[in-house]
Design an enzyme around this catalytic site. Structure first.
Site, PDB file in Angstrom:
ATOM      1  N   LYS A 194      -6.640  -8.681  -1.214  1.00 54.02           N
ATOM      2  CA  LYS A 194      -5.302  -8.252  -1.650  1.00 54.02           C
ATOM      3  C   LYS A 194      -4.449  -9.478  -1.872  1.00 54.02           C
ATOM      4  O   LYS A 194      -4.670 -10.522  -1.251  1.00 54.02           O
ATOM      5  CB  LYS A 194      -4.644  -7.375  -0.576  1.00 54.02           C
ATOM      6  CG  LYS A 194      -3.515  -6.510  -1.108  1.00 54.02           C
ATOM      7  CD  LYS A 194      -4.055  -5.229  -1.662  1.00 54.02           C
ATOM      8  CE  LYS A 194      -2.967  -4.317  -2.189  1.00 54.02           C
ATOM      9  NZ  LYS A 194      -3.506  -2.972  -2.460  1.00 54.02           N
TER      10      LYS A 194
HETATM   11  N1  GLU Z   1      -4.069  -1.487  -5.913  1.00 53.79           N
HETATM   12  C1  GLU Z   1      -5.014  -0.407  -5.911  1.00 53.79           C
HETATM   13  C2  GLU Z   1      -5.389  -0.005  -4.499  1.00 53.79           C
HETATM   14  O1  GLU Z   1      -4.681  -0.264  -3.567  1.00 53.79           O
HETATM   15  C3  GLU Z   1      -6.225  -0.690  -6.791  1.00 53.79           C
HETATM   16  C4  GLU Z   1      -6.988  -1.918  -6.454  1.00 53.79           C
HETATM   17  C5  GLU Z   1      -8.048  -2.249  -7.475  1.00 53.79           C
HETATM   18  O2  GLU Z   1      -8.185  -1.550  -8.476  1.00 53.79           O
HETATM   19  O3  GLU Z   1      -8.735  -3.243  -7.256  1.00 53.79           O
HETATM   20  O4  GLU Z   1      -6.375   0.651  -4.286  1.00 53.79           O
END
Ligand code: GLU
Length: 429
Positions: free
Chosen positions: A119
């Site tokens: 993240k």
């Molecule tokens: N931000 C989204 C989540 O929290 C998608 C992450 C992604 O597609 O890698 O799942």
């Protein structure tokens, strides 16, 4: 509740207030007794593999130079490259990004995607900056984290306050620095740049599928079911629309401008028009406004928190009267609130499965980019639905087998998969 193991808390977090990372550690501790011999590897889950904190100096439109703090955390890459979004928010902290990266590891494994968890985030209120400033900030951030991201290393995606345009800038910056065109370095890109059809709606569509699966298990008809949704963006808006189209009665929507309610059901399509013209749900025709306390107290069949984390705490958990709580957001329910709500017989469909639709279509996008062959939207939605149902089914079976909550079950499924990979890879050196 299990006490977090003290030596697991990294020295750089405040032991008196570990923040969201502390919540994640509690969730892992609840799973440990179900992991059998794999539990010997559990510390792996309690320590992010890699943390990068970067300084982002940027020239503002008025000529001044501002500095922002950016993060990229790779929690685990045992099963594949790191995967996870990038959020721009004034309250972003390292503890939050760490927890979100860990939830991505669990999410990817719970849905059985060949990814680890990561993240990123920048501590910034994007509303205070022009589009040109945001572009410069995004490009500098990408360049700074460029040493650890890549199509086979770690693949960012959109999250809170970032979107397809942000991903296009990230892809371009990374590609320019590499001297090539690396479409697979990020997902959630514009379709013109190797993005996938269906990606924008994917998280909300996954929430909808999870809600339908839970309703089927609880023998609740979607048609006529009362639904309340917190958040009317990408996730909450899409989930509300799909439930509305399936005949559910969406009685309340809570966004950053206010809360609208209609006991007979809101017209969700008209509400989208109102939001397009006014910027939020507040004051929509044929609605009355509610206070947050009134919103959380609504009697519903399905409640969907689809905004930020930490929305349902011991302060409002008692108010909640719903049969099914579907976590569209990441980490919307604190462990304390989870216990209170579950003890009332409410079924909680945890974030790591409920909102996994986004990363699932991100996976499809990454696969399409690598093969340079693109699928139809129908095919994508069909595969998404199948993967969501399979993940829900696996979680639900484990919950019944061990008599545990769906959240603990999802963690058992996911942590087992991660630690199996960790074990067979072995320790290097
Ligand atoms: N931000 C989204 C989540 O929290 C998608 C992450 C992604 O597609 O890698 O799942």
């Amino acid at each position: 509740m299990t006490e977090p193991v003290p030596h697991s808390l990294p020295s750089y977090l405040n032991p008196n207030d570990p923040g969201p990372w502390g919540i994640y550690l509690e969730q892992v501790d609840r799973v440990a007794p179900y992991l059998g011999s794999l539990a010997r590897w559990i510390e792996t889950l309690k320590r992010p593999k890699r943390i990068l904190i970067v300084d982002i100096p940027v020239e503002l439109d008025n000529g001044e130079v501002a500095h922002f703090e950016g993060y990229r955390v790779q929690h685990n890459t045992s099963r594949g490259p790191g995967k996870g979004g990038v959020r721009y928010h004034q309250d972003v902290t390292l503890s939050e990004v760490m927890a979100l990266s860990a939830w991505m590891s669990v999410k990817a494994a719970a849905v059985n995607l060949p990814f680890g968890g990561a993240k990123g985030g920048i501590r910034i209120d994007p509303r205070n900056y022009s589009q040109a400033e945001i572009e410069r900030i995004t490009r500098r951030y990408t360049s700074e984290i460029g040493v650890i991201i890549g199509p086979n290393k770690d693949i960012p995606a959109p999250d809170v306050n970032t979107n397809a345009q942000t991903m296009a800038w990230m892809m371009d910056t990374y590609s320019m620095n590499e001297g090539g065109t690396a479409t697979g370095v990020v997902t959630g890109k514009p379709v013109a740049l190797g993005g996938s059809l269906g990606r924008v709606e994917a998280t909300g569509r996954g929430v909808y599928v999870a809600a339908c699966e839970a309703a089927r298990e609880c023998q609740i008809e979607i048609k006529g079911a009362r639904v309340a949704v917190q958040g009317f963006g990408n996730v909450g808006g899409t989930a509300a629309r799909l439930l509305y189209e399936a005949g559910a009665k969406v009685v309340a929507i809570y966004d950053h401008t206010g809360i609208v309610h209609n006991a007979h059901g809101l017209n969700i399509l008209a509400l989208f028009d109102h939001v397009r013209t006014t910027g939020g749900v507040a004051g929509a025709p044929d609605t009355e406004s509610l206070t947050p306390t009134e919103f959380w107290s609504l009697e519903t069949e399905i409640l969907i928190p689809a905004a930020l984390e930490g929305q349902i705490t011991h302060d409002n958990a008692d108010l909640i009267h719903t049969k099914i709580l579907v976590e569209g957001a990441n980490g919307p329910t604190t462990p304390e609130a989870d216990d209170i709500i579950s003890s009332k017989g409410t079924m909680i469909v945890p974030d790591v499965v409920a909102n996994a639709g986004g990363v699932t279509v991100s996976y499809f996008e990454w696969v399409q980019d690598f093969s340079s062959f693109f699928w139809t939207e129908q095919e994508i939605n069909h595969r998404l639905e199948a993967m969501m149902r399979a993940a829900y089914g696996a979680m639900s079976r484990v919950a019944r087998e061990h008599q545990v909550s769906l959240r603990t079950a999802a963690f058992i499924v996911a942590c087992t998969r991660i630690l199996e990979a960790r074990q067979v890879r072995g320790l290097y050196p």
